[in-house]
Design a protein around this motif. Structure first.
Motif, PDB file in Angstrom:
ATOM      1  N   THR A  31       0.837  -1.204   0.000  1.00 46.12           N
ATOM      2  CA  THR A  31       0.000   0.000   0.000  1.00 46.12           C
ATOM      3  C   THR A  31       0.869   1.251   0.000  1.00 46.12           C
ATOM      4  OG1 THR A  31      -1.793  -1.142   1.141  1.00 46.12           O
ATOM      5  CG2 THR A  31      -1.787   1.256   1.276  1.00 46.12           C
ATOM      6  N   LEU A  32       1.917   1.221   0.792  1.00 41.62           N
ATOM      7  CA  LEU A  32       2.840   2.351   0.828  1.00 41.62           C
ATOM      8  C   LEU A  32       3.420   2.595  -0.564  1.00 41.62           C
ATOM      9  CD1 LEU A  32       5.361   3.215   3.554  1.00 41.62           C
ATOM     10  CD2 LEU A  32       6.123   3.165   1.198  1.00 41.62           C
ATOM     11  N   PHE A  33       3.899   1.514  -1.215  1.00 36.81           N
ATOM     12  CA  PHE A  33       4.482   1.669  -2.557  1.00 36.81           C
ATOM     13  C   PHE A  33       3.432   2.075  -3.585  1.00 36.81           C
ATOM     14  CE2 PHE A  33       8.044  -0.881  -0.824  1.00 36.81           C
ATOM     15  CZ  PHE A  33       9.079  -0.022  -1.172  1.00 36.81           C
ATOM     16  N   ARG A  34       2.222   1.570  -3.451  1.00 33.31           N
ATOM     17  CA  ARG A  34       1.154   1.923  -4.391  1.00 33.31           C
ATOM     18  C   ARG A  34       0.835   3.414  -4.295  1.00 33.31           C
ATOM     19  NH1 ARG A  34      -3.030  -0.998  -2.542  1.00 33.31           N
ATOM     20  NH2 ARG A  34      -1.983  -2.905  -3.135  1.00 33.31           N
ATOM     21  N   ASN A  35       0.859   3.961  -3.083  1.00 30.15           N
ATOM     22  CA  ASN A  35       0.513   5.370  -2.883  1.00 30.15           C
ATOM     23  C   ASN A  35       1.676   6.332  -3.128  1.00 30.15           C
ATOM     24  OD1 ASN A  35      -2.340   5.517  -2.002  1.00 30.15           O
ATOM     25  ND2 ASN A  35      -1.615   4.062  -0.486  1.00 30.15           N
ATOM     26  N   PHE A  36       2.889   5.894  -2.845  1.00 33.66           N
ATOM     27  CA  PHE A  36       4.018   6.826  -2.928  1.00 33.66           C
ATOM     28  C   PHE A  36       5.132   6.388  -3.874  1.00 33.66           C
ATOM     29  CE2 PHE A  36       2.076   7.450   1.254  1.00 33.66           C
ATOM     30  CZ  PHE A  36       1.762   8.788   1.161  1.00 33.66           C
ATOM     31  N   GLY A  37       5.227   5.121  -4.165  1.00 34.05           N
ATOM     32  CA  GLY A  37       6.249   4.629  -5.082  1.00 34.05           C
ATOM     33  C   GLY A  37       7.583   4.352  -4.427  1.00 34.05           C
ATOM     34  N   SER A  38       7.969   5.165  -3.465  1.00 37.89           N
ATOM     35  CA  SER A  38       9.255   4.974  -2.793  1.00 37.89           C
ATOM     36  C   SER A  38       9.269   5.760  -1.484  1.00 37.89           C
ATOM     37  CB  SER A  38      10.408   5.448  -3.681  1.00 37.89           C
ATOM     38  OG  SER A  38      10.393   6.865  -3.789  1.00 37.89           O
ATOM     39  N   LYS A  39      10.245   5.464  -0.671  1.00 36.74           N
ATOM     40  CA  LYS A  39      10.429   6.181   0.596  1.00 36.74           C
ATOM     41  C   LYS A  39      10.745   7.653   0.313  1.00 36.74           C
ATOM     42  CE  LYS A  39      14.114   5.224   3.162  1.00 36.74           C
ATOM     43  NZ  LYS A  39      15.043   4.614   4.150  1.00 36.74           N
ATOM     44  N   LEU A  40      11.563   7.896  -0.705  1.00 34.38           N
ATOM     45  CA  LEU A  40      11.911   9.267  -1.064  1.00 34.38           C
ATOM     46  C   LEU A  40      10.683  10.059  -1.504  1.00 34.38           C
ATOM     47  CD1 LEU A  40      14.218  11.317  -1.358  1.00 34.38           C
ATOM     48  CD2 LEU A  40      14.496  10.523  -3.707  1.00 34.38           C
ATOM     49  N   ASN A  41       9.831   9.459  -2.337  1.00 34.04           N
ATOM     50  CA  ASN A  41       8.607  10.133  -2.775  1.00 34.04           C
ATOM     51  C   ASN A  41       7.699  10.442  -1.593  1.00 34.04           C
ATOM     52  OD1 ASN A  41       9.395  10.050  -5.435  1.00 34.04           O
ATOM     53  ND2 ASN A  41       8.119   8.299  -5.968  1.00 34.04           N
ATOM     54  N   LEU A  42       7.627   9.519  -0.644  1.00 37.23           N
ATOM     55  CA  LEU A  42       6.816   9.729   0.550  1.00 37.23           C
ATOM     56  C   LEU A  42       7.323  10.956   1.315  1.00 37.23           C
ATOM     57  CD1 LEU A  42       4.951   7.619   2.787  1.00 37.23           C
ATOM     58  CD2 LEU A  42       7.033   8.359   3.900  1.00 37.23           C
ATOM     59  N   LEU A  43       8.626  11.061   1.486  1.00 38.13           N
ATOM     60  CA  LEU A  43       9.203  12.203   2.187  1.00 38.13           C
ATOM     61  C   LEU A  43       8.978  13.497   1.404  1.00 38.13           C
ATOM     62  CD1 LEU A  43      10.775  13.327   4.581  1.00 38.13           C
ATOM     63  CD2 LEU A  43      12.892  12.736   3.372  1.00 38.13           C
ATOM     64  N   GLU A  44       9.133  13.452   0.091  1.00 36.50           N
ATOM     65  CA  GLU A  44       8.897  14.640  -0.742  1.00 36.50           C
ATOM     66  C   GLU A  44       7.461  15.119  -0.597  1.00 36.50           C
ATOM     67  OE1 GLU A  44      10.043  14.253  -4.848  1.00 36.50           O
ATOM     68  OE2 GLU A  44      12.091  13.723  -4.330  1.00 36.50           O
ATOM     69  N   VAL A 100      19.536  16.416  -0.657  1.00 41.58           N
ATOM     70  CA  VAL A 100      19.714  17.750  -1.232  1.00 41.58           C
ATOM     71  C   VAL A 100      18.596  18.066  -2.219  1.00 41.58           C
ATOM     72  CG1 VAL A 100      21.229  19.175  -2.671  1.00 41.58           C
ATOM     73  CG2 VAL A 100      22.203  17.751  -0.877  1.00 41.58           C
ATOM     74  N   GLY A 101      18.171  17.091  -2.987  1.00 42.27           N
ATOM     75  CA  GLY A 101      17.100  17.307  -3.965  1.00 42.27           C
ATOM     76  C   GLY A 101      15.810  17.745  -3.308  1.00 42.27           C
ATOM     77  N   ILE A 102      15.498  17.161  -2.183  1.00 38.31           N
ATOM     78  CA  ILE A 102      14.286  17.558  -1.449  1.00 38.31           C
ATOM     79  C   ILE A 102      14.455  18.971  -0.903  1.00 38.31           C
ATOM     80  CG2 ILE A 102      12.897  17.111   0.615  1.00 38.31           C
ATOM     81  CD1 ILE A 102      13.166  14.152   0.075  1.00 38.31           C
ATOM     82  N   ARG A 103      15.634  19.281  -0.379  1.00 37.50           N
ATOM     83  CA  ARG A 103      15.879  20.637   0.130  1.00 37.50           C
ATOM     84  C   ARG A 103      15.699  21.660  -0.984  1.00 37.50           C
ATOM     85  NH1 ARG A 103      19.988  18.142   3.437  1.00 37.50           N
ATOM     86  NH2 ARG A 103      21.647  18.661   1.989  1.00 37.50           N
ATOM     87  N   GLU A 104      16.205  21.342  -2.168  1.00 39.70           N
ATOM     88  CA  GLU A 104      16.073  22.274  -3.298  1.00 39.70           C
ATOM     89  C   GLU A 104      14.611  22.459  -3.687  1.00 39.70           C
ATOM     90  OE1 GLU A 104      18.673  20.560  -6.234  1.00 39.70           O
ATOM     91  OE2 GLU A 104      20.474  21.354  -5.258  1.00 39.70           O
ATOM     92  N   LYS A 105      13.832  21.375  -3.700  1.00 41.13           N
ATOM     93  CA  LYS A 105      12.395  21.488  -4.012  1.00 41.13           C
ATOM     94  C   LYS A 105      11.659  22.264  -2.933  1.00 41.13           C
ATOM     95  CE  LYS A 105      12.022  17.363  -6.831  1.00 41.13           C
ATOM     96  NZ  LYS A 105      11.462  16.012  -6.967  1.00 41.13           N
ATOM     97  N   ALA A 106      12.074  22.082  -1.682  1.00 40.91           N
ATOM     98  CA  ALA A 106      11.418  22.761  -0.564  1.00 40.91           C
ATOM     99  C   ALA A 106      11.675  24.267  -0.582  1.00 40.91           C
ATOM    100  CB  ALA A 106      11.874  22.157   0.760  1.00 40.91           C
ATOM    101  N   GLU A 107      12.674  24.714  -1.328  1.00 43.69           N
ATOM    102  CA  GLU A 107      12.977  26.145  -1.401  1.00 43.69           C
ATOM    103  C   GLU A 107      11.837  26.952  -2.000  1.00 43.69           C
ATOM    104  OE1 GLU A 107      16.663  26.675  -3.472  1.00 43.69           O
ATOM    105  OE2 GLU A 107      17.839  25.802  -1.829  1.00 43.69           O
ATOM    106  N   ARG A 108      10.905  26.297  -2.663  1.00 45.95           N
ATOM    107  CA  ARG A 108       9.785  27.051  -3.229  1.00 45.95           C
ATOM    108  C   ARG A 108       8.920  27.657  -2.128  1.00 45.95           C
ATOM    109  NH1 ARG A 108       4.841  24.364  -3.452  1.00 45.95           N
ATOM    110  NH2 ARG A 108       4.935  22.128  -3.097  1.00 45.95           N
TER     111      ARG A 108
END
Length: 181
Positions: A31-44, A100-108
């Protein structure tokens, strides 16, 4: 998302598995993977959902009174309330250099707040309720000041006995005194 945030804040991003997150959330790992695809996507998605730009946009649309002191208090209180509520997310994202990628996206989110504050200061100048000044410089100064206050308390270390309320009273008082015609 909340189960993931709690576990990642406790064990670090790398220290928690999707299996543990799913178990803590009471769902299957599938269910977690179906909804988010990965742990990283879940955190994003958690960073997007729980950050402050949406609440700040609402605040600027619904609660601005065009009174510099009252408005800066409202903005400051909301900012610190949201940042404190999301402190675990900051600990996660700042604690792992691979995010770092999440930090950069969070800069918005801070970019949006900068835009809102800059527009507010420009409008206050147009209404002759604020001296003529570079609105963006004042906006980023206000943001950096409040971000610094938040960061100084993020890890629990206290370098001063000054309370958050005293900080807000003093810093907002300085802004109002300096910017009021």
């Amino acid at each position: 998302m909340l189960a993931a945030i709690d576990l990642m804040a406790e064990k670090g991003y790398k220290g928690v598995s999707t299996k543990e997150i799913a178990a803590a959330a009471g769902v299957s790992e599938m269910t977690l993977f179906r909804n988010f695809g990965s742990k990283l996507n879940l955190l994003e998605e958690a960073v997007d959902r729980y950050h402050y730009s949406i609440e700040m946009e609402k605040l600027f649309k619904e609660h601005i009174k065009w009174d510099l002191k009252a408005d800066l208090y409202t903005i400051c209180r909301m900012y610190h309330e949201i940042m404190q509520h999301n402190r675990k997310l900051f600990l996660i994202v700042l604690g792992d250099n691979e995010l770092v990628g999440i930090r950069e996206k969070a800069e918005r989110h801070p970019r949006k707040l900068l835009e809102l504050l800059t527009d507010y200061f420009n409008e206050m100048q147009r209404k002759n309720k604020m001296i003529s000044t570079d609105a963006e410089t004042q906006a980023i100064t206000f943001m950096w000041m409040n971000y610094g206050a938040f960061m100084s308390q993020l890890f629990g270390a206290s370098i001063t006995k000054v309370t958050q309320q005293n900080f807000m009273d003093s810093s907002i008082g300085l802004f109002v005194k300096a910017l009021t015609p």
